[in-house]
Write an enzyme that holds these catalytic residues in place. Sequence first.
Site, PDB file in Angstrom:
ATOM      1  N   PHE A  29       0.845  -1.192   0.000  1.00 25.03           N
ATOM      2  CA  PHE A  29       0.000   0.000   0.000  1.00 25.03           C
ATOM      3  C   PHE A  29       0.882   1.244   0.000  1.00 25.03           C
ATOM      4  O   PHE A  29       0.714   2.166   0.775  1.00 25.03           O
ATOM      5  CB  PHE A  29      -0.980  -0.011   1.181  1.00 25.03           C
ATOM      6  CG  PHE A  29      -2.228   0.802   0.916  1.00 25.03           C
ATOM      7  CD1 PHE A  29      -3.146   0.413  -0.063  1.00 25.03           C
ATOM      8  CD2 PHE A  29      -2.470   1.981   1.602  1.00 25.03           C
ATOM      9  CE1 PHE A  29      -4.280   1.170  -0.336  1.00 25.03           C
ATOM     10  CE2 PHE A  29      -3.608   2.751   1.349  1.00 25.03           C
ATOM     11  CZ  PHE A  29      -4.508   2.333   0.373  1.00 25.03           C
ATOM     12  N   LYS A  33      11.842  -4.696 -18.597  1.00 28.32           N
ATOM     13  CA  LYS A  33      10.666  -4.500 -19.444  1.00 28.32           C
ATOM     14  C   LYS A  33      10.890  -5.072 -20.843  1.00 28.32           C
ATOM     15  O   LYS A  33       9.956  -5.614 -21.457  1.00 28.32           O
ATOM     16  CB  LYS A  33      10.319  -3.021 -19.495  1.00 28.32           C
ATOM     17  CG  LYS A  33       9.771  -2.523 -18.143  1.00 28.32           C
ATOM     18  CD  LYS A  33       9.812  -1.019 -18.041  1.00 28.32           C
ATOM     19  CE  LYS A  33       9.215  -0.535 -16.718  1.00 28.32           C
ATOM     20  NZ  LYS A  33       9.542   0.876 -16.444  1.00 28.32           N
ATOM     21  N   GLY A  74       3.982   6.467 -12.586  1.00 29.50           N
ATOM     22  CA  GLY A  74       3.102   7.393 -11.874  1.00 29.50           C
ATOM     23  C   GLY A  74       2.038   6.635 -11.108  1.00 29.50           C
ATOM     24  O   GLY A  74       1.642   5.535 -11.481  1.00 29.50           O
TER      25      GLY A  74
HETATM   26  N1  HSE Z   1      10.751   3.185 -12.137  1.00 35.12           N
HETATM   27  C1  HSE Z   1       9.933   2.884 -13.259  1.00 35.12           C
HETATM   28  C2  HSE Z   1      10.137   3.939 -14.330  1.00 35.12           C
HETATM   29  C3  HSE Z   1       8.499   2.839 -12.827  1.00 35.12           C
HETATM   30  O1  HSE Z   1      10.755   4.965 -14.026  1.00 35.12           O
HETATM   31  O2  HSE Z   1       9.738   3.734 -15.459  1.00 35.12           O
HETATM   32  C4  HSE Z   1       7.583   2.233 -13.832  1.00 35.12           C
HETATM   33  O3  HSE Z   1       7.880   0.898 -14.094  1.00 35.12           O
END
Ligand code: HSE
Length: 344
Positions: free
Chosen positions: A11, A226, A323
């Site tokens: 949270f 990613k 965000g």
């Molecule tokens: N820390 C990551 C970014 C958050 O800045 O993209 C989102 O995955």
Amino acid sequence: VHAWRLLLIGFGTVGRGVATRLQAAREDLATHGVAVQIVGVADPAVGSIACPDGLEPGRLLELVHGGHDLTEYAGARPLEEPLAQLTELGVEVVFEMTPTDLRTGGVGLTHVRGALDAGCHVATTNKGPIALAYPELAALAARRGVQLKAEGTVLSGTPVLNLAENGLVGAGTRAFRGVLNGTCNFILCQMEEGCSYAEALIGAQELGYAEADPTGDVEGWDAAAKVSILANLVLGAGIVLEDVERRGIADLDAEQIRADAAAGTPWRLVGQARRAKTGWRAEVAPRRLAADDPLARARGATNGVVFETDALGEITIVGPGAGRDATGHALVADLVAIHRATRP
Ligand code: HSE
């Protein structure tokens, strides 16, 4: 309308974002047959509570915004062992939103594995488990007959996985390249305006874009995670995080960044994967974009991905990459996907 019984694990920024979005989207969700009942919230910093009759997202937010512990929620009881109490609480869906650990998967991996094993659907924004253990977790979900969703792991709530898993199926997606890290992109854009690297990084932390430890952002690990998630979930590449060649933004020259941006060819941290002669080639590196590159539209914490497909040529999706509420939305969208997949 089905009222899904949810357990929120974590949270912090994302957990509060999802509470905000669940409240804001209540009516819209109801028109799609989806309602929610938050039966538990677990967080080591603000407290862990359960209430089988449901917790109000607005009240949870009031407590944490007022600097209170969640255990002060009237009528709730302490939640001692979230994973051991899933059945007792009748949890159907677990939202896993703890901080990412890209070395071991961390507690997030334990939570995702445990929840799937107990027969719960899982939606997570945690990149560790998905980047490091997706094949194992997907197989476990399939064995248990439950859904595993991870929209928020890439481009926060921007529906990039939804696009790939739905509209792009059958289009022959061969490769992608993307601006995948909000923190780095925010820093580069601030530096274009004359900010120092250090000032810009503090800004990214204050806005909730950076990870708890921002080293992984600026060194390119977050973008590499990613890339591996997109490569595996969208292209079926079967690569691991170490297969992604990686360079971060720390050694870029501030003067060069300003001059090239002024010339209309800005620097971005670009992650990409494509099939090479021998297997897959996946990398993260700073690149100077061509003036007409659609990724140049990704400014600040806005990210973007260009998919190369046989049927459609290039398809670009651009939207928030980080965000609070944007990431919170990813879990709302995942819940709707779970609803549609399981209650047709
Ligand atoms: N820390 C990551 C970014 C958050 O800045 O993209 C989102 O995955």
